[in-house]
Write a protein that holds these residues in place. Structure first.
Motif, PDB file in Angstrom:
ATOM      1  N   ALA A   1     -38.251  73.904  -0.408  1.00  0.00           N
ATOM      2  CA  ALA A   1     -39.658  73.732  -0.773  1.00  0.00           C
ATOM      3  C   ALA A   1     -40.520  73.441   0.453  1.00  0.00           C
ATOM      4  CB  ALA A   1     -39.800  72.594  -1.786  1.00  0.00           C
ATOM      5  N   ASP A   2     -41.678  74.111   0.531  1.00  0.00           N
ATOM      6  CA  ASP A   2     -42.608  73.896   1.648  1.00  0.00           C
ATOM      7  C   ASP A   2     -44.041  73.987   1.118  1.00  0.00           C
ATOM      8  OD1 ASP A   2     -43.970  73.734   3.979  1.00  0.00           O
ATOM      9  OD2 ASP A   2     -42.987  75.416   4.980  1.00  0.00           O
ATOM     10  N   PRO A   3     -44.555  72.880   0.524  1.00  0.00           N
ATOM     11  CA  PRO A   3     -45.909  72.904  -0.064  1.00  0.00           C
ATOM     12  C   PRO A   3     -47.004  73.287   0.924  1.00  0.00           C
ATOM     13  CG  PRO A   3     -44.718  70.937  -0.767  1.00  0.00           C
ATOM     14  CD  PRO A   3     -43.895  71.588   0.312  1.00  0.00           C
ATOM     15  N   ASP A   4     -46.856  72.884   2.196  1.00  0.00           N
ATOM     16  CA  ASP A   4     -47.887  73.209   3.193  1.00  0.00           C
ATOM     17  C   ASP A   4     -47.990  74.715   3.422  1.00  0.00           C
ATOM     18  OD1 ASP A   4     -48.748  70.632   3.567  1.00  0.00           O
ATOM     19  OD2 ASP A   4     -47.305  70.219   5.179  1.00  0.00           O
ATOM     20  N   ARG A   5     -46.841  75.399   3.385  1.00  0.00           N
ATOM     21  CA  ARG A   5     -46.851  76.849   3.556  1.00  0.00           C
ATOM     22  C   ARG A   5     -47.606  77.504   2.392  1.00  0.00           C
ATOM     23  NH1 ARG A   5     -43.409  81.276   2.115  1.00  0.00           N
ATOM     24  NH2 ARG A   5     -42.080  79.834   0.941  1.00  0.00           N
ATOM     25  N   VAL A   6     -47.387  76.971   1.172  1.00  0.00           N
ATOM     26  CA  VAL A   6     -48.091  77.484  -0.013  1.00  0.00           C
ATOM     27  C   VAL A   6     -49.590  77.260   0.133  1.00  0.00           C
ATOM     28  CG1 VAL A   6     -48.395  77.231  -2.511  1.00  0.00           C
ATOM     29  CG2 VAL A   6     -46.093  77.161  -1.520  1.00  0.00           C
ATOM     30  N   LYS A   7     -49.973  76.077   0.598  1.00  0.00           N
ATOM     31  CA  LYS A   7     -51.398  75.772   0.790  1.00  0.00           C
ATOM     32  C   LYS A   7     -52.036  76.730   1.793  1.00  0.00           C
ATOM     33  CE  LYS A   7     -51.232  70.838  -0.373  1.00  0.00           C
ATOM     34  NZ  LYS A   7     -51.464  69.458   0.117  1.00  0.00           N
ATOM     35  N   GLN A   8     -51.292  77.036   2.861  1.00  0.00           N
ATOM     36  CA  GLN A   8     -51.808  77.953   3.871  1.00  0.00           C
ATOM     37  C   GLN A   8     -52.004  79.360   3.291  1.00  0.00           C
ATOM     38  OE1 GLN A   8     -52.782  77.289   7.239  1.00  0.00           O
ATOM     39  NE2 GLN A   8     -53.685  79.283   6.750  1.00  0.00           N
ATOM     40  N   GLN A   9     -51.019  79.809   2.483  1.00  0.00           N
ATOM     41  CA  GLN A   9     -51.115  81.132   1.862  1.00  0.00           C
ATOM     42  C   GLN A   9     -52.298  81.198   0.901  1.00  0.00           C
ATOM     43  OE1 GLN A   9     -47.178  81.388   0.166  1.00  0.00           O
ATOM     44  NE2 GLN A   9     -46.422  82.673   1.836  1.00  0.00           N
ATOM     45  N   PRO A  16     -57.512  73.900  -0.039  1.00  0.00           N
ATOM     46  CA  PRO A  16     -57.164  72.626  -0.678  1.00  0.00           C
ATOM     47  C   PRO A  16     -58.183  71.531  -0.354  1.00  0.00           C
ATOM     48  CG  PRO A  16     -55.274  73.554   0.499  1.00  0.00           C
ATOM     49  CD  PRO A  16     -56.466  74.358   0.892  1.00  0.00           C
ATOM     50  N   GLU A  17     -58.321  70.566  -1.263  1.00  0.00           N
ATOM     51  CA  GLU A  17     -59.251  69.442  -1.069  1.00  0.00           C
ATOM     52  C   GLU A  17     -58.901  68.635   0.175  1.00  0.00           C
ATOM     53  OE1 GLU A  17     -61.390  67.779  -5.073  1.00  0.00           O
ATOM     54  OE2 GLU A  17     -59.352  67.099  -4.666  1.00  0.00           O
ATOM     55  N   ASP A  18     -57.587  68.408   0.382  1.00  0.00           N
ATOM     56  CA  ASP A  18     -57.186  67.587   1.534  1.00  0.00           C
ATOM     57  C   ASP A  18     -57.334  68.338   2.858  1.00  0.00           C
ATOM     58  OD1 ASP A  18     -55.212  69.282   0.685  1.00  0.00           O
ATOM     59  OD2 ASP A  18     -53.539  67.921   1.092  1.00  0.00           O
ATOM     60  N   TRP A  19     -57.714  69.616   2.784  1.00  0.00           N
ATOM     61  CA  TRP A  19     -58.006  70.390   3.997  1.00  0.00           C
ATOM     62  C   TRP A  19     -59.511  70.639   4.127  1.00  0.00           C
ATOM     63  CZ3 TRP A  19     -53.930  74.870   4.828  1.00  0.00           C
ATOM     64  CH2 TRP A  19     -52.653  74.303   4.909  1.00  0.00           C
ATOM     65  N   GLY A  20     -60.300  69.918   3.323  1.00  0.00           N
ATOM     66  CA  GLY A  20     -61.747  70.063   3.386  1.00  0.00           C
ATOM     67  C   GLY A  20     -62.318  71.074   2.413  1.00  0.00           C
ATOM     68  N   VAL A  55     -60.583  72.991  -3.876  1.00  0.00           N
ATOM     69  CA  VAL A  55     -59.557  73.331  -4.873  1.00  0.00           C
ATOM     70  C   VAL A  55     -58.521  72.218  -4.949  1.00  0.00           C
ATOM     71  CG1 VAL A  55     -57.800  74.999  -5.591  1.00  0.00           C
ATOM     72  CG2 VAL A  55     -59.901  75.806  -4.481  1.00  0.00           C
ATOM     73  N   VAL A  56     -58.333  71.664  -6.145  1.00  0.00           N
ATOM     74  CA  VAL A  56     -57.356  70.594  -6.354  1.00  0.00           C
ATOM     75  C   VAL A  56     -55.960  71.202  -6.370  1.00  0.00           C
ATOM     76  CG1 VAL A  56     -56.553  68.809  -7.932  1.00  0.00           C
ATOM     77  CG2 VAL A  56     -59.009  69.234  -7.669  1.00  0.00           C
ATOM     78  N   MET A  57     -55.054  70.675  -5.540  1.00  0.00           N
ATOM     79  CA  MET A  57     -53.662  71.134  -5.513  1.00  0.00           C
ATOM     80  C   MET A  57     -52.741  69.940  -5.680  1.00  0.00           C
ATOM     81  SD  MET A  57     -53.630  74.174  -2.656  1.00  0.00           S
ATOM     82  CE  MET A  57     -54.891  75.466  -2.673  1.00  0.00           C
ATOM     83  N   VAL A  58     -51.855  70.021  -6.666  1.00  0.00           N
ATOM     84  CA  VAL A  58     -50.962  68.900  -6.979  1.00  0.00           C
ATOM     85  C   VAL A  58     -49.517  69.364  -6.841  1.00  0.00           C
ATOM     86  CG1 VAL A  58     -50.313  67.179  -8.699  1.00  0.00           C
ATOM     87  CG2 VAL A  58     -52.667  68.044  -8.639  1.00  0.00           C
TER      88      VAL A  58
END
Length: 602
Positions: free
Chosen positions: A216-224, A232-236, A239-242
């Protein structure tokens, strides 16, 4: 004629009192006159002058309505009956009548990313403790409670159904939960789901699932996702990602909290005191209950005894069943119920509107049924080999699209090469799909979309596929001899198509048991499932939907008596002439053939 034209020129038509009106197709002459503020006999006279004899209760199509409005100096804005009714209700309701309603959530995503397991985990966590174990998945929707708030989940209707609902104007969902696997990342269906949600203008909450897996690599998914415009919200971003795990039930409560937070910002409100409006999620024909529809009530309250209009179907609520399988007397906003009491079967995505004027609603239904009938008659038929030949002669077509299904791989390879080699300077063969096995419903739907002819070699269509093909008008050609198949396609391409042998299906029987009878051979004990078997019919033996043998009926008996015919639901003994390799589980099709004269297609 000249006198009439002169009198028309002298007496200009009276101007409408209301110069801007909203109308729906199916409006009557009387209703149009009231909207325009003129006498109905003036409209009738105008129609008579144009050679159309109408009564005061005559329904009018939109083209005629706009033409008449222009004649009387007015402009007409088209609204459907449902939109017009909703507009009238919204204008009459007070802001104080509106109350907060539960959000409706649809879960979407790629095939193996855990949509079903996430839904199951949410349901078990939030509902099972409240004695909701009797929830039936067949309803297509259910609700959960989270910290005193209701959330309604719709079992994913699939992207195609989602699009169809949006195309019909049905905003069936408030939030889309996009499920993306943390170890797999963004896949084609993920992108498709994003596009559908954006087109419907629905906010997206991303559930990054399977965070418990080693890869699992959530950061890779966020980048895609960020590359696809979902920051993502935590990247400014917005979009809420949980990150969640359906298997371990991790962060499910946080996901529900985020859904409630997103919907709170939208201020979802409804008026429970007004007549109900909702959308059909699914509909089916129940053997005991007749046509039933799963309806999501979006505004108002649906009650037992309400008359309603849904598409071109009229109905009266006879009973309602909620997501727990219990009968209910009323369904408030954001409630999914199975509705009984329809006069026909609506389409998924159709709008349900409780009728405040039942007479008008019935007239609208009649008008829509007539229009649907006209469109069905006017709809161009699917391509058949005969139609292809005619189009080829007129120079309208350069390509013959085919779907090829064969019994074995070897036959498919031979036929694929042979059909492709038939291409000439006038036309080429386009094999849009080839495969081994019975002709399936998906093959027919593909042929429908591509306007193709289906060629079956030593295989038969499945029962559902045959029904869909007949309904859609898809041409299915069945062969057991390769050179005959090639000759037929070649003849179509050269404009020399011979009269075809038309096959009429008589019936279908399942082989329950086989018996060895001396001096007769093997006899099959059969149950006739559809239609009838006759002692003079030709028969085709199918094993796993593949043609094993084609011949004639050798003997047909009921008990010990020879009979000429056996009908659906009856058992019989059947022998096939010169053939003994009958096995339990085989299917026997009875049919008759006749030649269709060439001039029919001239």
């Amino acid at each position: 004629m000249l006198r009439r034209q002169a009198s028309r020129a002298q007496a200009a038509p009276p101007k409408a009192v209301n110069t801007e009106v909203t109308v729906s197709a199916g409006t009557t002459v009387k209703e149009l006159a009231e909207k325009l503020g003129i006498k109905a006999n003036l409209i009738i006279k105008t129609l008579v002058d144009r050679g159309l004899f109408a009564t005061i209760n005559q329904t009018l199509d939109m083209e005629m309505i706009q033409d008449l409005c222009k004649h009387f100096g007015a402009t007409a804005t088209e609204l459907s009956y449902e939109e017009e009714t909703m507009l009238e209700l919204e204008e009459s309701q007070e802001t104080a009548d509106l109350q907060v309603r539960a959000p409706v959530v649809t879960v979407m995503g790629h095939v193996d990313h855990g949509k079903t397991s996430l839904l199951d985990a949410i349901r078990e966590t939030n509902v099972a403790e409240r004695e909701a174990g009797g929830i039936t998945q067949a309803i297509g929707a259910y609700h959960v409670e989270h910290e005193g708030h209701r959330i309604v989940f719709i079992d994913t209707p699939g992207h195609e159904a989602f699009t169809r609902m949006r195309a019909r104007g049905a905003q069936s969902t408030d939030v889309v939960i996009l499920v993306v696997s943390a170890d797999d990342g963004v896949m084609p269906q993920t992108i498709e789901a994003i596009d559908h949600a954006r087109a419907a203008d629905v906010p997206i909450v991303v559930a990054i699932n399977k965070i418990d897996l080693a890869g699992a690599d959530p950061d890779r998914v966020k980048q895609q996702l960020a590359d696809r415009g979902l920051l993502p919200e935590d990247w400014g971003g917005d979009v809420v990602m949980v990150p969640v795990s359906a298997a371990e039930k991790t962060n499910l409560n946080q996901l529900l909290e985020m859904v409630l937070l997103v919907t709170d910002l939208r201020e979802l409100k409804a008026n429970a005191n007004r007549p109900a409006v909702g959308f059909v999620l699914e509909a089916k024909l129940d053997r005991g209950q007749g046509p039933v529809a799963t309806v999501l009530v979006r505004n108002g309250t649906l009650r037992n005894g309400d008359h309603f209009l849904v598409g071109s179907v009229f109905g009266k609520v006879r009973a309602m069943i909620d997501d727990r399988g219990a009968k209910v007397k009323e369904a408030p906003p954001s409630t999914a119920v199975v509705v009984l009491g329809l006069e026909g079967l609506p389409d998924p995505g159709d709008t349900l509107q409780v009728a405040t004027d039942t007479d008008k609603a019935k007239k609208i239904v009649e008008y829509r049924e007539d229009k649907a009938r006209e469109q069905a008659l006017a709809k161009s038929s699917r391509l058949s080999l005969e139609q292809f030949q005619e189009q080829l002669r007129s120079g309208d077509i350069k390509e013959l699209p085919l779907v090829l299904k064969c019994d074995v791989q070897g036959s498919m390879e031979v036929l694929t090469d042979a059909l492709r080699n038939l291409a000439n300077e006038k036309v080429k063969v386009n094999l849009i799909h080839t495969g081994v096995g019975a002709i399936s419903e998906s093959d027919v739907l593909l042929a429908t979309a591509a306007n193709a002819v289906i060629i079956g070699f030593s295989v038969r269509p499945e029962r559902t596929a045959a029904v869909v093909a007949e309904h859609e008008g898809v041409d299915i050609r069945l062969h057991t001899i390769i050179y005959e198949l090639i000759d037929e396609v070649k003849a179509a391409m050269t404009g020399l198509l011979e009269p075809i042998i038309k096959e009429t299906m008589l019936g279908r029987a399942d082989v329950l048991e086989t018996f060895r009878v001396s001096k007769v051979g093997t006899v099959a004990g059969c149950l006739v499932q559809d239609g009838r078997l006759t002692n003079k019919a030709e028969v085709r033996l199918l094993r796993d939907n593949v043609v094993v043998y084609t011949g004639k009926v050798g003997s047909l008996r009921r008990f010990k008596d020879e009979v000429s015919e056996v009908r659906s639901g009856q058992e019989c003994g059947l022998g096939i002439a010169n053939f003994n390799d009958l096995k339990r589980g085989d299917v026997i099709e009875a049919f008759v053939t006749e030649k269709v004269a060439q001039e029919v297609f001239a």
